[in-house]
Design an enzyme around this catalytic site. Structure first.
Site, PDB file in Angstrom:
ATOM      1  N   ASP A   9       0.870  -1.166   0.000  1.00 12.52           N
ATOM      2  CA  ASP A   9       0.000   0.000   0.000  1.00 12.52           C
ATOM      3  C   ASP A   9       0.915   1.226   0.000  1.00 12.52           C
ATOM      4  O   ASP A   9       2.119   1.110   0.228  1.00 12.52           O
ATOM      5  CB  ASP A   9      -0.879  -0.042   1.265  1.00 12.52           C
ATOM      6  CG  ASP A   9      -1.632   1.243   1.494  1.00 12.52           C
ATOM      7  OD1 ASP A   9      -2.356   1.672   0.573  1.00 12.52           O
ATOM      8  OD2 ASP A   9      -1.497   1.823   2.583  1.00 12.52           O
ATOM      9  N   ASP A  11      -0.187   5.257   0.974  1.00  9.29           N
ATOM     10  CA  ASP A  11      -0.446   6.224   2.042  1.00  9.29           C
ATOM     11  C   ASP A  11      -0.544   5.537   3.398  1.00  9.29           C
ATOM     12  O   ASP A  11      -1.350   4.625   3.590  1.00  9.29           O
ATOM     13  CB  ASP A  11      -1.748   6.987   1.762  1.00  9.29           C
ATOM     14  CG  ASP A  11      -1.589   8.001   0.650  1.00  9.29           C
ATOM     15  OD1 ASP A  11      -0.999   9.055   0.898  1.00  9.29           O
ATOM     16  OD2 ASP A  11      -2.039   7.720  -0.480  1.00  9.29           O
TER      17      ASP A  11
END
Length: 214
Positions: A9, A11
């Site tokens: 991922d 953020d």
């Protein structure tokens, strides 16, 4: 089955943008509406769209929000604080570890490509990733598994051959729904959350090695 790929991922996982966003919206809502923003409410939007978050603001204020105006103000404040951003401790080492093991390395983010690419290039991480999937590549972002499924397809690996590295409830759910093993390394604004029972939680990137994971 042998692990062949790892998908990160972005953020909150690679760079903790989420803690800054929380403080930005906290300040903004207090100033404009005298509205307190509980972390529990903000956290619902982490790893997915802002729809539920903005609905909460409307419900609390009783006002129809001009979302473009709020987003513009928030982004201005975020950019003022952008200088304090840095790659989370241990991320670079984990990318090097994955590379050393011969893993294919991908990224799956609910954010825009421009946002993700800008930071990856700024922090000299772009070259690690052979596949990057962002909000423009799918109809539904996390917690829908589509981002991970598209990344897996392009990496040419089966879900059980790949690890997902996440920080949020929505992200972990997306990875698990895609059939992957998920490791969650929470940040300041997600550490209080309860994650999917199938997610493996590690408090730091240094607390696990890829070779330990079956």
């Amino acid at each position: 089955m042998k692990i062949k790929a790892v998908i990160f991922d972005f953020d909150g996982t690679i760079i903790d943008t989420e803690t800054i966003w929380f403080h930005v919206f906290q300040e903004l809502l207090e100033e404009k509406f005298k509205l307190d923003l509980p972390l529990e409410e903000f956290a619902k939007s982490i790893g997915t769209t802002d729809d539920e978050f903005f609905q909460y603001i409307e419900n609390q204020t009783g006002m129809k929000m001009n979302l473009n105006e709020i987003n513009t103000l928030a982004k201005e404040r975020f950019l003022e604080k952008k200088g304090i951003l840095e790659v989370r401790e241990g991320v670079k080492e984990k990318l090097d570890e994955a590379k050393g093991l011969g893993y294919k390395i991908g990224l799956a983010s609910s954010s825009s490509r421009e946002w993700v690419e800008g930071f990856l290039r700024q922090f000299e991480l772009w070259e690690y990733f052979s596949v990057i999937k962002t909000s423009e590549d799918v109809e539904k972002v996390k917690p829908d598994p589509e981002l991970y499924l598209k990344a897996l397809e392009e990496l040419q690996v089966e879900p059980q051959e790949a690890l997902a590295i996440e920080d949020s409830v929505n992200g972990a759910l997306a990875a698990i729904e895609a059939g992957m093993t998920c490791i969650v390394i929470p940040n300041q604004v997600t550490a209080f959350l309860t994650f999917h029972e199938k997610a493996m939680r590690s408090e730091t990137f240094a607390d696990f090695s890829f070779e330990q994971i079956k």
